[in-house]
Write a protein that holds these residues in place. Structure first.
Motif, PDB file in Angstrom:
ATOM      1  N   THR A   1      49.624 -48.820 -21.353  1.00  0.00           N
ATOM      2  CA  THR A   1      49.509 -47.555 -21.238  1.00  0.00           C
ATOM      3  C   THR A   1      50.292 -46.210 -21.542  1.00  0.00           C
ATOM      4  N   THR A   2      51.141 -46.274 -21.546  1.00  0.00           N
ATOM      5  CA  THR A   2      52.199 -45.084 -21.436  1.00  0.00           C
ATOM      6  C   THR A   2      52.537 -45.003 -23.342  1.00  0.00           C
ATOM      7  N   GLY A   3      52.573 -45.920 -23.773  1.00  0.00           N
ATOM      8  CA  GLY A   3      52.459 -46.281 -25.295  1.00  0.00           C
ATOM      9  C   GLY A   3      51.556 -45.865 -25.695  1.00  0.00           C
ATOM     10  N   LEU A   4      50.350 -45.967 -25.161  1.00  0.00           N
ATOM     11  CA  LEU A   4      49.228 -45.351 -25.912  1.00  0.00           C
ATOM     12  C   LEU A   4      49.101 -43.887 -25.770  1.00  0.00           C
ATOM     13  N   LEU A   5      49.335 -43.325 -24.737  1.00  0.00           N
ATOM     14  CA  LEU A   5      49.641 -41.554 -24.582  1.00  0.00           C
ATOM     15  C   LEU A   5      50.624 -41.118 -25.216  1.00  0.00           C
ATOM     16  N   ALA A   6      51.824 -42.276 -25.162  1.00  0.00           N
ATOM     17  CA  ALA A   6      52.652 -41.287 -25.939  1.00  0.00           C
ATOM     18  C   ALA A   6      51.939 -41.028 -27.836  1.00  0.00           C
ATOM     19  N   VAL A   7      51.584 -42.562 -27.516  1.00  0.00           N
ATOM     20  CA  VAL A   7      51.977 -41.804 -29.397  1.00  0.00           C
ATOM     21  C   VAL A   7      50.187 -40.906 -29.511  1.00  0.00           C
TER      22      VAL A   7
ATOM     23  N   GLY B   1      58.757 -38.026 -22.821  1.00  0.00           N
ATOM     24  CA  GLY B   1      59.546 -37.683 -21.879  1.00  0.00           C
ATOM     25  C   GLY B   1      58.262 -38.902 -20.747  1.00  0.00           C
ATOM     26  N   LEU B   2      57.049 -39.684 -22.013  1.00  0.00           N
ATOM     27  CA  LEU B   2      56.792 -40.889 -21.197  1.00  0.00           C
ATOM     28  C   LEU B   2      57.642 -42.280 -21.684  1.00  0.00           C
ATOM     29  N   ILE B   3      58.152 -42.326 -22.583  1.00  0.00           N
ATOM     30  CA  ILE B   3      59.594 -43.533 -23.066  1.00  0.00           C
ATOM     31  C   ILE B   3      60.742 -43.083 -23.272  1.00  0.00           C
TER      32      ILE B   3
ATOM     33  N   LEU C   1      52.360 -36.364 -15.189  1.00  0.00           N
ATOM     34  CA  LEU C   1      51.342 -35.440 -13.835  1.00  0.00           C
ATOM     35  C   LEU C   1      51.708 -34.105 -15.082  1.00  0.00           C
ATOM     36  N   CYS C   2      52.434 -33.732 -15.651  1.00  0.00           N
ATOM     37  CA  CYS C   2      51.718 -32.866 -16.798  1.00  0.00           C
ATOM     38  C   CYS C   2      51.552 -32.754 -17.763  1.00  0.00           C
ATOM     39  N   TRP C   3      51.684 -33.895 -18.647  1.00  0.00           N
ATOM     40  CA  TRP C   3      49.488 -33.970 -19.263  1.00  0.00           C
ATOM     41  C   TRP C   3      48.813 -34.241 -18.411  1.00  0.00           C
ATOM     42  N   VAL C   4      48.409 -34.497 -17.027  1.00  0.00           N
ATOM     43  CA  VAL C   4      47.411 -34.177 -17.019  1.00  0.00           C
ATOM     44  C   VAL C   4      46.856 -33.137 -16.575  1.00  0.00           C
ATOM     45  N   ALA C   5      47.593 -31.865 -16.112  1.00  0.00           N
ATOM     46  CA  ALA C   5      48.022 -30.695 -16.553  1.00  0.00           C
ATOM     47  C   ALA C   5      47.364 -29.796 -17.560  1.00  0.00           C
ATOM     48  N   LEU C   6      47.695 -30.121 -18.512  1.00  0.00           N
ATOM     49  CA  LEU C   6      47.706 -30.209 -20.301  1.00  0.00           C
ATOM     50  C   LEU C   6      45.845 -30.465 -20.499  1.00  0.00           C
TER      51      LEU C   6
ATOM     52  N   LEU D   1      39.058 -36.382 -20.561  1.00  0.00           N
ATOM     53  CA  LEU D   1      39.276 -37.229 -19.434  1.00  0.00           C
ATOM     54  C   LEU D   1      39.963 -38.218 -19.436  1.00  0.00           C
ATOM     55  N   ALA D   2      39.424 -39.040 -21.181  1.00  0.00           N
ATOM     56  CA  ALA D   2      40.177 -40.330 -21.332  1.00  0.00           C
ATOM     57  C   ALA D   2      41.608 -40.629 -20.893  1.00  0.00           C
ATOM     58  N   TYR D   3      42.417 -39.554 -21.389  1.00  0.00           N
ATOM     59  CA  TYR D   3      43.281 -38.889 -21.463  1.00  0.00           C
ATOM     60  C   TYR D   3      44.065 -39.032 -19.896  1.00  0.00           C
ATOM     61  N   LEU D   4      43.674 -38.305 -19.600  1.00  0.00           N
ATOM     62  CA  LEU D   4      43.792 -37.327 -18.402  1.00  0.00           C
ATOM     63  C   LEU D   4      43.923 -39.245 -17.666  1.00  0.00           C
ATOM     64  N   ALA D   5      42.623 -39.704 -17.175  1.00  0.00           N
ATOM     65  CA  ALA D   5      42.560 -40.635 -16.667  1.00  0.00           C
ATOM     66  C   ALA D   5      44.374 -41.683 -17.084  1.00  0.00           C
ATOM     67  N   LEU D   6      44.097 -41.836 -17.985  1.00  0.00           N
ATOM     68  CA  LEU D   6      45.664 -42.397 -18.569  1.00  0.00           C
ATOM     69  C   LEU D   6      47.134 -41.801 -17.770  1.00  0.00           C
TER      70      LEU D   6
END
Length: 127
Positions: free
Chosen positions: A8-14, A61-63, A80-85, A106-111
């Motif tokens: 999940t972290t890798g996907l969100l980092a991409v 920062g995720l990786i 958490l900062c990504w949630v705000a973004l 919303l999907a990115y927020l959930a990740l």
């Protein structure tokens, strides 16, 4: 759990890397002409590049803190900062009537919530 968090972290980092690079290196006019980039038409170029820089920082920062074992608490903090973004992105796309993009955000927020929860709780990264 740890493997799911890493995937999940890798996907969100991409996602953050691609989004940040596009905002930093693609001209504003070209961004404004793409689906989902219409919001950039009325945004200042410095705001767009600043947002791009924040997204690139989020990708790192995720990786990197987890991989380098330096301040690993920064991984859930970044999430958490990504949630705000993403809340800001959902508001922006919602105002433009782009409900499909609100769903993507919303999907990115959930990740990001999953990453923050996992790294602060069950699968925390010891420093």
């Amino acid at each position: 759990m740890n493997l799911a968090l890493w995937i999940t972290t890798g996907l969100l980092a991409v996602v953050a890397l691609v989004g940040g690079a596009s905002k930093l290196f693609v001209p504003k006019e070209k961004l404004a002409a793409t689906r989902g980039g219409e919001w950039t038409a009325n945004a200042r170029p410095t705001f767009i590049t600043g947002l791009g820089a924040l997204e690139l920082l989020a990708a790192f920062g995720l990786i990197l803190p987890a991989v380098l074992h330096i301040a690993p608490v920064m991984v859930p903090v970044t999430a958490l900062c990504w949630v705000a973004l993403m809340i800001g992105a959902m508001i922006t796309h919602g105002r433009l009537g782009q409900l499909a993009l609100v769903g993507v955000n919303l999907a990115y927020l959930a990740l990001a919530v999953f990453i923050a929860w996992g790294r602060l709780g069950p699968a925390h990264l010891a420093g």
